[in-house]
Each structure stands twice: as structure tokens, then as C-alpha cells.
Design a protein around this motif. Structure first.
Motif, mmCIF file in Angstrom:
data_model
loop_
_atom_site.group_PDB
_atom_site.id
_atom_site.type_symbol
_atom_site.label_atom_id
_atom_site.label_comp_id
_atom_site.label_asym_id
_atom_site.label_seq_id
_atom_site.Cartn_x
_atom_site.Cartn_y
_atom_site.Cartn_z
ATOM 1 N N ILE A 90 0.842 -1.203 0.000
ATOM 2 C CA ILE A 90 0.000 0.000 0.000
ATOM 3 C C ILE A 90 0.876 1.252 0.000
ATOM 4 O O ILE A 90 0.599 2.228 -0.721
ATOM 5 C CB ILE A 90 -0.950 -0.014 1.206
ATOM 6 C CG1 ILE A 90 -1.972 -1.152 1.047
ATOM 7 C CG2 ILE A 90 -1.668 1.325 1.365
ATOM 8 C CD1 ILE A 90 -2.782 -1.433 2.293
ATOM 9 N N ALA A 148 2.136 1.703 -3.512
ATOM 10 C CA ALA A 148 1.076 2.187 -4.413
ATOM 11 C C ALA A 148 0.754 3.654 -4.126
ATOM 12 O O ALA A 148 0.534 4.450 -5.041
ATOM 13 C CB ALA A 148 -0.173 1.334 -4.231
ATOM 14 N N SER A 149 0.764 4.009 -2.844
ATOM 15 C CA SER A 149 0.420 5.412 -2.509
ATOM 16 C C SER A 149 1.477 6.357 -3.064
ATOM 17 O O SER A 149 1.150 7.442 -3.568
ATOM 18 C CB SER A 149 0.279 5.591 -0.993
ATOM 19 O OG SER A 149 1.518 5.405 -0.354
ATOM 20 N N LEU A 204 0.845 6.755 -6.727
ATOM 21 C CA LEU A 204 -0.375 7.518 -7.032
ATOM 22 C C LEU A 204 -0.270 8.967 -6.552
ATOM 23 O O LEU A 204 -1.226 9.723 -6.617
ATOM 24 C CB LEU A 204 -1.583 6.831 -6.381
ATOM 25 C CG LEU A 204 -1.999 5.505 -7.003
ATOM 26 C CD1 LEU A 204 -3.085 4.817 -6.157
ATOM 27 C CD2 LEU A 204 -2.533 5.725 -8.419
ATOM 28 N N GLY A 205 0.915 9.311 -6.016
ATOM 29 C CA GLY A 205 1.158 10.710 -5.688
ATOM 30 C C GLY A 205 0.705 11.144 -4.304
ATOM 31 O O GLY A 205 0.613 12.337 -4.006
ATOM 32 N N PHE A 206 0.445 10.169 -3.407
ATOM 33 C CA PHE A 206 0.098 10.564 -2.025
ATOM 34 C C PHE A 206 1.411 10.788 -1.280
ATOM 35 O O PHE A 206 2.221 9.869 -1.153
ATOM 36 C CB PHE A 206 -0.728 9.477 -1.341
ATOM 37 C CG PHE A 206 -2.075 9.257 -1.973
ATOM 38 C CD1 PHE A 206 -2.338 8.136 -2.746
ATOM 39 C CD2 PHE A 206 -3.081 10.207 -1.814
ATOM 40 C CE1 PHE A 206 -3.582 7.955 -3.348
ATOM 41 C CE2 PHE A 206 -4.321 10.029 -2.405
ATOM 42 C CZ PHE A 206 -4.571 8.902 -3.168
ATOM 43 N N SER A 207 1.584 12.007 -0.795
ATOM 44 C CA SER A 207 2.888 12.327 -0.175
ATOM 45 C C SER A 207 2.812 12.112 1.339
ATOM 46 O O SER A 207 1.728 12.102 1.924
ATOM 47 C CB SER A 207 3.181 13.813 -0.442
ATOM 48 O OG SER A 207 2.088 14.572 0.079
ATOM 49 N N VAL A 221 3.326 9.528 3.321
ATOM 50 C CA VAL A 221 2.904 8.269 3.962
ATOM 51 C C VAL A 221 4.146 7.486 4.342
ATOM 52 O O VAL A 221 4.880 7.011 3.476
ATOM 53 C CB VAL A 221 2.007 7.434 3.024
ATOM 54 C CG1 VAL A 221 1.648 6.104 3.673
ATOM 55 C CG2 VAL A 221 0.745 8.222 2.668
ATOM 56 N N ARG A 222 4.422 7.364 5.653
ATOM 57 C CA ARG A 222 5.662 6.727 6.132
ATOM 58 C C ARG A 222 5.484 5.208 6.207
ATOM 59 O O ARG A 222 6.347 4.452 5.767
ATOM 60 C CB ARG A 222 5.979 7.314 7.516
ATOM 61 C CG ARG A 222 7.188 6.745 8.184
ATOM 62 C CD ARG A 222 8.453 7.209 7.494
ATOM 63 N NE ARG A 222 8.686 8.631 7.679
ATOM 64 C CZ ARG A 222 9.392 9.140 8.704
ATOM 65 N NH1 ARG A 222 9.874 8.341 9.630
ATOM 66 N NH2 ARG A 222 9.611 10.426 8.797
ATOM 67 N N GLU A 223 4.355 4.766 6.767
ATOM 68 C CA GLU A 223 4.156 3.310 6.915
ATOM 69 C C GLU A 223 2.660 3.022 6.986
ATOM 70 O O GLU A 223 1.884 3.875 7.430
ATOM 71 C CB GLU A 223 4.826 2.817 8.208
ATOM 72 C CG GLU A 223 4.747 1.298 8.415
ATOM 73 C CD GLU A 223 5.290 0.830 9.764
ATOM 74 O OE1 GLU A 223 5.586 1.678 10.626
ATOM 75 O OE2 GLU A 223 5.385 -0.392 9.954
ATOM 76 N N VAL A 224 2.260 1.830 6.511
ATOM 77 C CA VAL A 224 0.870 1.393 6.618
ATOM 78 C C VAL A 224 0.869 -0.031 7.185
ATOM 79 O O VAL A 224 1.661 -0.879 6.741
ATOM 80 C CB VAL A 224 0.155 1.406 5.252
ATOM 81 C CG1 VAL A 224 -1.236 0.783 5.364
ATOM 82 C CG2 VAL A 224 0.040 2.829 4.698
#
Lengths: 80, 80
Positions: free
Chosen positions: A22, A25-26, A29-32, A34-37
Motif C-alpha cells: 500500500i 502504491a500510494s 499515485l502521488g500521495f505524499s 505516507v511513512r508506513e501502513v
């Protein structure tokens, strides 16, 4: 009727490939930022009557037996 | 760093066979009083910096795109 929510997550030391996928993918998709999921499971358990001590103990036992794998997962309960 | 929890559940009108299987198993294993179980997903999203409005909007967009299927699932966000 009462609702008890059981959240089940992998133990911190266990690798989470779904969570890593994830994050990858993030990024694509240009989601800035996001360190960890970490991905886990959420159960909403509807029980008869009120959620007293005895009922919560029953749901806890159910979580240990049916909903979580205590070897690799931790779980927490709360009444909603 | 901030942690945003995204809970994803099937919409109420959508049949939940996994949840029904758990109710059946809990009966067979002798857990009394379990009326219904709904199973969903829980994501813990660690983001850089604080979880302000802009960051929460970003995680909301990520949930709509990557974490939930808006056709059959609802999701909710909270900062932990």
C-alpha cells in the motif's frame, strides 16, 4: 444489544507485506508523506443484552480462539 | 509523525458471509449470546508531521482510492 469492536493487528515485529504494498502504491499515485501502513482486521460483534464484565470476557475468549492468531497477532476490545 | 486509523466496513446492506461463518463457528464452540458479527479492515497509516486538515484530506483521498471500495464499503478516519 451491545456492540463490541475487536481490532486485530499483526504484532509489531511481524513483517506486513500488504502494508508495504500500500505504501508503494500510494507513492506511485502521488500521495505524499505516507511513512508506513499496517493492515489488520476489525470485527463488530453484536451481543445480546449489555456488555458487562462476563460478556466482555466471553468476547475476549472468542477473539483468542476465532478472530486472532495469538502467535502473530495482537487484539484489543472496546465497547461502542 | 502521526497515526491515522482508517476503519473500512462493508455497507450495512451488503451480505457478510465471513461474519456469518464466525457466528456459526462461535455457536459450535459454545460462545453464547453472539447475535451478529461483521468483519472489516483496519489500517494504521503513519504520516510525516502532524495530522492537520490537509494531511487528513490526503489520507481520506487515499482511503477512497486505495483502501476501500466505495461501491460496497464505508470507511471512517480518526487520529490516534
Amino acid at each position: 444489544m451491545a456492540r463490541v469492536v475487536v481490532d486485530v493487528m499483526l504484532k509489531p515485529e511481524i513483517l506486513d507485506p500488504q502494508g508495504q504494498a500500500i505504501v508503494g502504491a500510494s507513492d506511485r499515485l502521488g500521495f505524499s508523506g505516507v511513512r508506513e501502513v499496517r493492515q489488520g482486521k476489525r470485527f463488530e460483534v453484536e451481543i445480546d443484552g449489555e456488555a458487562g464484565e462476563a460478556e466482555l470476557a466471553e468476547v475476549r475468549r472468542m477473539a483468542e480462539t476465532l478472530l486472532a492468531n495469538p502467535v502473530i497477532e495482537d487484539f484489543s476490545l472496546r465497547v461502542e
